[in-house]
Scaffold this active site. Structure first.
Site, PDB file in Angstrom:
ATOM      1  N   ASP A  92       0.856  -1.169   0.000  1.00  0.00           N
ATOM      2  CA  ASP A  92       0.000   0.000   0.000  1.00  0.00           C
ATOM      3  C   ASP A  92       0.899   1.227   0.000  1.00  0.00           C
ATOM      4  O   ASP A  92       2.012   1.196   0.520  1.00  0.00           O
ATOM      5  CB  ASP A  92      -0.885  -0.027   1.253  1.00  0.00           C
ATOM      6  CG  ASP A  92      -2.032   0.959   1.186  1.00  0.00           C
ATOM      7  OD1 ASP A  92      -1.992   1.865   0.335  1.00  0.00           O
ATOM      8  OD2 ASP A  92      -2.965   0.833   1.993  1.00  0.00           O
ATOM      9  N   ASP A 276      -8.411  -7.076   1.035  1.00  0.00           N
ATOM     10  CA  ASP A 276      -7.467  -7.173   2.156  1.00  0.00           C
ATOM     11  C   ASP A 276      -8.104  -6.518   3.366  1.00  0.00           C
ATOM     12  O   ASP A 276      -8.987  -5.662   3.230  1.00  0.00           O
ATOM     13  CB  ASP A 276      -6.148  -6.462   1.833  1.00  0.00           C
ATOM     14  CG  ASP A 276      -6.250  -4.965   2.102  1.00  0.00           C
ATOM     15  OD1 ASP A 276      -5.721  -4.502   3.127  1.00  0.00           O
ATOM     16  OD2 ASP A 276      -6.899  -4.252   1.302  1.00  0.00           O
ATOM     17  N   CYS A 314     -14.881 -26.478   9.277  1.00  0.00           N
ATOM     18  CA  CYS A 314     -13.627 -25.910   8.804  1.00  0.00           C
ATOM     19  C   CYS A 314     -12.537 -26.977   8.833  1.00  0.00           C
ATOM     20  O   CYS A 314     -12.456 -27.776   9.773  1.00  0.00           O
ATOM     21  CB  CYS A 314     -13.226 -24.718   9.678  1.00  0.00           C
ATOM     22  SG  CYS A 314     -11.663 -23.936   9.197  1.00  0.00           S
ATOM     23  N   CYS A 316      -9.192 -26.236   8.681  1.00  0.00           N
ATOM     24  CA  CYS A 316      -7.884 -25.687   9.041  1.00  0.00           C
ATOM     25  C   CYS A 316      -7.265 -26.482  10.189  1.00  0.00           C
ATOM     26  O   CYS A 316      -7.975 -27.155  10.947  1.00  0.00           O
ATOM     27  CB  CYS A 316      -8.005 -24.205   9.401  1.00  0.00           C
ATOM     28  SG  CYS A 316      -8.597 -23.858  11.070  1.00  0.00           S
ATOM     29  N   CYS A 319      -8.895 -26.015  13.716  1.00  0.00           N
ATOM     30  CA  CYS A 319     -10.174 -26.688  13.939  1.00  0.00           C
ATOM     31  C   CYS A 319     -10.011 -28.201  14.002  1.00  0.00           C
ATOM     32  O   CYS A 319     -10.806 -28.886  14.664  1.00  0.00           O
ATOM     33  CB  CYS A 319     -11.162 -26.302  12.842  1.00  0.00           C
ATOM     34  SG  CYS A 319     -11.698 -24.574  12.927  1.00  0.00           S
ATOM     35  N   HIS A 345      -6.886 -19.337  12.087  1.00  0.00           N
ATOM     36  CA  HIS A 345      -8.198 -19.820  11.654  1.00  0.00           C
ATOM     37  C   HIS A 345      -8.929 -18.764  10.831  1.00  0.00           C
ATOM     38  O   HIS A 345      -9.490 -19.062   9.767  1.00  0.00           O
ATOM     39  CB  HIS A 345      -9.059 -20.207  12.859  1.00  0.00           C
ATOM     40  CG  HIS A 345     -10.515 -20.325  12.511  1.00  0.00           C
ATOM     41  ND1 HIS A 345     -11.045 -21.433  11.884  1.00  0.00           N
ATOM     42  CD2 HIS A 345     -11.545 -19.442  12.663  1.00  0.00           C
ATOM     43  CE1 HIS A 345     -12.341 -21.242  11.676  1.00  0.00           C
ATOM     44  NE2 HIS A 345     -12.669 -20.042  12.139  1.00  0.00           N
TER      45      HIS A 345
END
Length: 382
Positions: A92, A276, A314, A316, A319, A345
């Site tokens: 940015d 983002d 989920c 991930c 989890c 997560h």
């Protein structure tokens, strides 16, 4: 494929699936980009970013300019080598940081003068040309033009003035940008005013044509700035779709600073490709997560003896490994690991959501995906 040439792989309504090449790999949209302001995503290692499928990581020009200093990053070989990260990156411009600290800065048609009171109080002067020099030294794959972003609400005359300044600065950034291995994104402004948004898009394209007439490259993509600056989400969506679709079809459209799941799903439907936000890591540090059941606050006492997974739907590692009771314990004890796991997560949740959105576009089924999401408990994420 030439760097930044966009392949529109599929379109379903206004939702799109794009791909383009950068010097550090292929990018596929829709996508969510983790924010690594200081050349690090808070609490997340590069290995974890790779494992969760992060495609682009952000860093912030203002903060790297102040610390450790552009010279250090350049001497290291660029931001990727500095942080030992081998994937695509975006910086940015730092303009939002400057204008959010308006009592520390003064803007004129040529640039912005500011004092870094959040660091050492030193005085600095940035023009669009100087900002491009800094970002080219930092060396990310994608860089953003220097623009002016003002908050909401604001008088339309003030919004119009900042919008004009932004498209003028965009053309100056385009004229000053010389690295062919780096793509420059313009930034559309205009607040909540559709007429200003449409004019901003038109003026940016006109400036691009003038630059190309002089043999320079055009914009690699377009940011959509000036949203999520104090307005509610419904107000944003009154203009977002037409504003996004006013930008060229053959370039990525990047809605800056927006990160709750339902807003992403809705924005993809309006033709936005990239997102983002610091929200997933910031809320993770506060003990809050996105889930298939909606937003969850792990500080809630009802999770104290809940030995089920954080989100049963989920996949991930968090989890698959830890219980709600244990994660709540970490949060209540202010343990560093708790913030790290919940941030992981949340980032996985958004990255995977955009992966599934892309699959839906490719299958010609985005409307079904959108309807299913909006009817689900997961949409209760505010």
């Amino acid at each position: 494929m030439t760097l930044f040439d966009v392949n529109i792989e599929a379109q379903c309504g206004h939702a799109r699936a794009l791909s383009f090449e950068t010097a550090h790999g292929t990018v596929r949209t829709p996508l969510f980009m983790p924010v690594g302001t200081h050349a690090t995503v808070k609490g997340i290692t590069n290995e974890v970013l790779e494992r969760m499928g992060a495609q682009i990581v952000l860093a912030n020009t203002y903060h790297l300019f102040m610390r450790p200093g552009v010279e250090v990053v350049k001497e290291a070989g660029g931001v990727q080598r500095f942080m030992a990260y081998d994937g695509p990156m975006l910086t940015d411009s730092g303009g939002f940081q400057l204008f959010s600290l308006n009592h520390m800065m003064k803007t004129d048609a040529d640039g912005v003068s500011f004092r870094a009171l959040d660091y050492d109080g030193s005085r600095h002067r940035w023009t669009p040309e100087r900002n491009m020099e800094i970002q080219q030294d930092i060396g990310a794959d994608i860089v953003m033009q220097l623009d002016q972003c003002i908050g909401y609400p604001a008088p339309k005359s003030d919004v119009a003035a900042s919008t004009k300044l932004s498209w003028e600065w965009g053309e100056r950034c385009l004229m000053a940008h010389t690295r062919t291995d780096q793509g420059l994104f313009a930034i559309q402004q205009g607040g909540m005013h559709l007429d200003l948004r449409l004019e901003s898009a038109r003026r940016l394209v006109e400036g691009e044509r003038r630059a190309q007439a002089e043999g320079l490259c055009g914009y690699a993509g377009f940011g959509i700035g000036g949203y999520s600056v104090g307005e509610d989400h419904q107000t944003m969506f009154e203009t977002l779709g037409r504003a996004a679709r006013a930008l060229p079809e053959n370039r990525p459209r990047y809605l800056m600073g927006v990160g709750n799941p339902t807003t992403l799903v809705r924005a993809v439907r309006e033709g936005v490709d990239m997102f983002d936000c610091v929200l997933p890591t910031r809320t993770g540090r506060m003990g809050t997560v996105f889930s298939s059941a909606g937003r969850m606050n792990l500080k809630n006492a009802k999770y104290a003896r809940d030995f089920g997974p954080l989100d049963p739907q989920c996949t991930c590692p968090v989890c698959r490994t830890y219980t709600r009771a244990y994660l709540r314990h970490l949060v209540k004890q202010n343990e560093m690991l708790g913030a790290m796991l919940l941030s992981e997560h949340n980032l996985f949740f958004l990255i995977d959501l955009m992966r599934r959105a892309r699959e839906a576009v490719l299958a010609g089924a985005y409307e079904e995906f959108f309807s299913d999401w909006m009817a689900s408990a997961a949409a209760n994420d505010f």
